[in-house]
Design a protein around this motif. Structure first.
Motif, PDB file in Angstrom:
ATOM      1  N   ALA A 152       0.835  -1.207   0.000  1.00 30.96           N
ATOM      2  CA  ALA A 152       0.000   0.000   0.000  1.00 30.96           C
ATOM      3  C   ALA A 152       0.868   1.255   0.000  1.00 30.96           C
ATOM      4  N   GLN A 153       1.957   1.229   0.762  1.00 27.23           N
ATOM      5  CA  GLN A 153       2.842   2.399   0.823  1.00 27.23           C
ATOM      6  C   GLN A 153       3.516   2.663  -0.517  1.00 27.23           C
ATOM      7  N   GLU A 154       3.944   1.600  -1.203  1.00 24.75           N
ATOM      8  CA  GLU A 154       4.576   1.763  -2.508  1.00 24.75           C
ATOM      9  C   GLU A 154       3.594   2.327  -3.532  1.00 24.75           C
ATOM     10  N   ILE A 155       2.365   1.848  -3.501  1.00 27.08           N
ATOM     11  CA  ILE A 155       1.339   2.371  -4.407  1.00 27.08           C
ATOM     12  C   ILE A 155       1.073   3.836  -4.095  1.00 27.08           C
ATOM     13  N   ALA A 156       0.976   4.178  -2.814  1.00 20.32           N
ATOM     14  CA  ALA A 156       0.760   5.579  -2.418  1.00 20.32           C
ATOM     15  C   ALA A 156       1.925   6.459  -2.862  1.00 20.32           C
ATOM     16  N   ASP A 157       3.140   5.962  -2.697  1.00 17.84           N
ATOM     17  CA  ASP A 157       4.321   6.716  -3.136  1.00 17.84           C
ATOM     18  C   ASP A 157       4.293   6.951  -4.647  1.00 17.84           C
ATOM     19  N   ASP A 158       3.946   5.909  -5.407  1.00 11.37           N
ATOM     20  CA  ASP A 158       3.872   6.042  -6.865  1.00 11.37           C
ATOM     21  C   ASP A 158       2.807   7.056  -7.263  1.00 11.37           C
ATOM     22  N   LEU A 159       1.647   7.012  -6.621  1.00 11.42           N
ATOM     23  CA  LEU A 159       0.580   7.971  -6.939  1.00 11.42           C
ATOM     24  C   LEU A 159       0.985   9.392  -6.578  1.00 11.42           C
ATOM     25  N   GLY A 160       1.694   9.549  -5.471  1.00  7.38           N
ATOM     26  CA  GLY A 160       2.171  10.873  -5.080  1.00  7.38           C
ATOM     27  C   GLY A 160       3.160  11.434  -6.083  1.00  7.38           C
ATOM     28  N   LEU A 161       4.096  10.596  -6.523  1.00  7.57           N
ATOM     29  CA  LEU A 161       5.080  11.036  -7.510  1.00  7.57           C
ATOM     30  C   LEU A 161       4.399  11.326  -8.850  1.00  7.57           C
ATOM     31  N   GLN A 162       3.434  10.516  -9.205  1.00  4.43           N
ATOM     32  CA  GLN A 162       2.680  10.746 -10.438  1.00  4.43           C
ATOM     33  C   GLN A 162       1.995  12.114 -10.399  1.00  4.43           C
ATOM     34  N   ALA A 163       1.409  12.469  -9.265  1.00  2.92           N
ATOM     35  CA  ALA A 163       0.756  13.776  -9.123  1.00  2.92           C
ATOM     36  C   ALA A 163       1.774  14.912  -9.242  1.00  2.92           C
ATOM     37  N   LYS A 164       2.956  14.733  -8.652  1.00  3.34           N
ATOM     38  CA  LYS A 164       4.001  15.763  -8.760  1.00  3.34           C
ATOM     39  C   LYS A 164       4.444  15.960 -10.208  1.00  3.34           C
ATOM     40  N   VAL A 165       4.606  14.851 -10.931  1.00  3.30           N
ATOM     41  CA  VAL A 165       5.026  14.932 -12.327  1.00  3.30           C
ATOM     42  C   VAL A 165       3.946  15.620 -13.160  1.00  3.30           C
ATOM     43  N   ARG A 166       2.700  15.232 -12.963  1.00  3.58           N
ATOM     44  CA  ARG A 166       1.604  15.871 -13.708  1.00  3.58           C
ATOM     45  C   ARG A 166       1.530  17.362 -13.394  1.00  3.58           C
ATOM     46  N   GLY A 167       1.719  17.714 -12.128  1.00  6.64           N
ATOM     47  CA  GLY A 167       1.708  19.120 -11.738  1.00  6.64           C
ATOM     48  C   GLY A 167       2.830  19.905 -12.395  1.00  6.64           C
ATOM     49  N   ALA A 168       4.016  19.312 -12.441  1.00  5.60           N
ATOM     50  CA  ALA A 168       5.157  19.978 -13.074  1.00  5.60           C
ATOM     51  C   ALA A 168       4.906  20.184 -14.561  1.00  5.60           C
ATOM     52  N   LEU A 169       4.312  19.193 -15.213  1.00  8.86           N
ATOM     53  CA  LEU A 169       4.011  19.320 -16.641  1.00  8.86           C
ATOM     54  C   LEU A 169       2.938  20.382 -16.885  1.00  8.86           C
ATOM     55  N   ALA A 170       1.918  20.395 -16.038  1.00  9.76           N
ATOM     56  CA  ALA A 170       0.837  21.376 -16.187  1.00  9.76           C
ATOM     57  C   ALA A 170       1.355  22.797 -15.991  1.00  9.76           C
ATOM     58  N   ALA A 171       2.396  22.959 -15.185  1.00 12.39           N
ATOM     59  CA  ALA A 171       2.953  24.292 -14.919  1.00 12.39           C
ATOM     60  C   ALA A 171       3.825  24.810 -16.062  1.00 12.39           C
ATOM     61  N   GLN A 172       4.184  23.945 -16.988  1.00 13.38           N
ATOM     62  CA  GLN A 172       5.035  24.361 -18.110  1.00 13.38           C
ATOM     63  C   GLN A 172       4.206  25.075 -19.175  1.00 13.38           C
ATOM     64  N   THR A 173       4.588  26.267 -19.518  1.00  9.46           N
ATOM     65  CA  THR A 173       3.902  27.021 -20.567  1.00  9.46           C
ATOM     66  C   THR A 173       4.056  26.297 -21.895  1.00  9.46           C
ATOM     67  N   GLY A 174       2.937  26.136 -22.584  1.00 14.59           N
ATOM     68  CA  GLY A 174       2.960  25.519 -23.907  1.00 14.59           C
ATOM     69  C   GLY A 174       2.829  24.012 -23.910  1.00 14.59           C
ATOM     70  N   VAL A 175       2.948  23.362 -22.755  1.00 12.48           N
ATOM     71  CA  VAL A 175       2.824  21.904 -22.703  1.00 12.48           C
ATOM     72  C   VAL A 175       1.354  21.552 -22.545  1.00 12.48           C
ATOM     73  N   ASN A 176       0.846  20.731 -23.453  1.00  7.40           N
ATOM     74  CA  ASN A 176      -0.508  20.236 -23.327  1.00  7.40           C
ATOM     75  C   ASN A 176      -0.436  18.947 -22.505  1.00  7.40           C
ATOM     76  N   ALA A 177      -0.551  19.110 -21.188  1.00  6.62           N
ATOM     77  CA  ALA A 177      -0.393  17.977 -20.267  1.00  6.62           C
ATOM     78  C   ALA A 177      -1.462  16.914 -20.475  1.00  6.62           C
ATOM     79  N   LEU A 178      -2.579  17.278 -21.099  1.00 11.59           N
ATOM     80  CA  LEU A 178      -3.644  16.307 -21.335  1.00 11.59           C
ATOM     81  C   LEU A 178      -3.260  15.277 -22.398  1.00 11.59           C
ATOM     82  N   LYS A 179      -2.277  15.604 -23.224  1.00  9.63           N
ATOM     83  CA  LYS A 179      -1.847  14.679 -24.266  1.00  9.63           C
ATOM     84  C   LYS A 179      -0.700  13.778 -23.808  1.00  9.63           C
ATOM     85  N   VAL A 180      -0.268  13.960 -22.569  1.00  7.88           N
ATOM     86  CA  VAL A 180       0.834  13.164 -22.033  1.00  7.88           C
ATOM     87  C   VAL A 180       0.305  12.315 -20.871  1.00  7.88           C
TER      88      VAL A 180
END
Length: 177
Positions: A103-131
């Motif tokens: 459960a902890q590993e899954i939670a860690d993976d989901l947390g990192l996934q959210a951080k990566v998505r957030g970083a991509l969404a913050a990039q100007t010009g990146v369409n994060a919905l296509k990634v």
């Protein structure tokens, strides 16, 4: 919704059905109810386990497939499933995989996934919905399309810069023009 409300709605829907259709619908509803109860009991054993175990119910007979982390966990899953009333048979086909995520590993993976998505969404010009971003054990898999080679590089650089990312698997493709 309570079981009584579901039963009343179910009976109302069955009014126009043949006897065999009614019996099949009743069996299907009972199987779905048993399946939901078994999944809830398994989730109480370990939240990660419920995502790794497949519960199939057919005429009140339950088959468990998938994987668990240990023999102890398998015994707990079996006991949890057997505690659900209405089960006529339990067929345990679970395999033991010590490398199955906790459960902890899954939670860690989901947390990192959210951080990566957030970083991509913050990039100007990146369409994060296509990634599409998938994370397993600090390894990030990127899939989808990007508009330019320069944008592709920005995405890779951004993801590699997220704390906790150890490796990036790049399956991004350039959009055809």
């Amino acid at each position: 919704m309570s079981r009584l409300v579901l039963t009343v709605l179910f009976v109302a829907l069955l009014a126009g059905c043949t006897a065999s259709q009614q019996q099949r619908a009743k069996t299907d509803m009972n199987d779905a109810f048993i399946g939901a109860q078994v999944k809830a009991k398994i989730a109480a054993v370990d939240a990660a386990t419920v995502s790794l175990v497949i519960v199939d119910v057919n005429h009140s007979a339950v088959t468990l497939t998938g994987q668990v982390h240990s023999q102890s966990e398998r015994s707990k899953v079996d006991a949890a499933a057997r505690s659900v009333s209405g089960i006529t048979k339990l067929d345990d086909r679970l395999t033991i995989n010590p490398k199955a995520p906790t459960a902890q590993e899954i939670a860690d993976d989901l947390g990192l996934q959210a951080k990566v998505r957030g970083a991509l969404a913050a990039q100007t010009g990146v369409n994060a919905l296509k990634v599409q971003v998938t994370v397993h054990g600090s390894v990030v898999l990127l899939e989808g399309t990007v508009s330019t080679k320069a944008m592709h590089e920005v995405i890779l650089e951004t993801v590699r810069g997220v704390p906790g990312v150890h490796r990036v698997i790049d399956h991004l493709h350039l959009e055809p023009h």
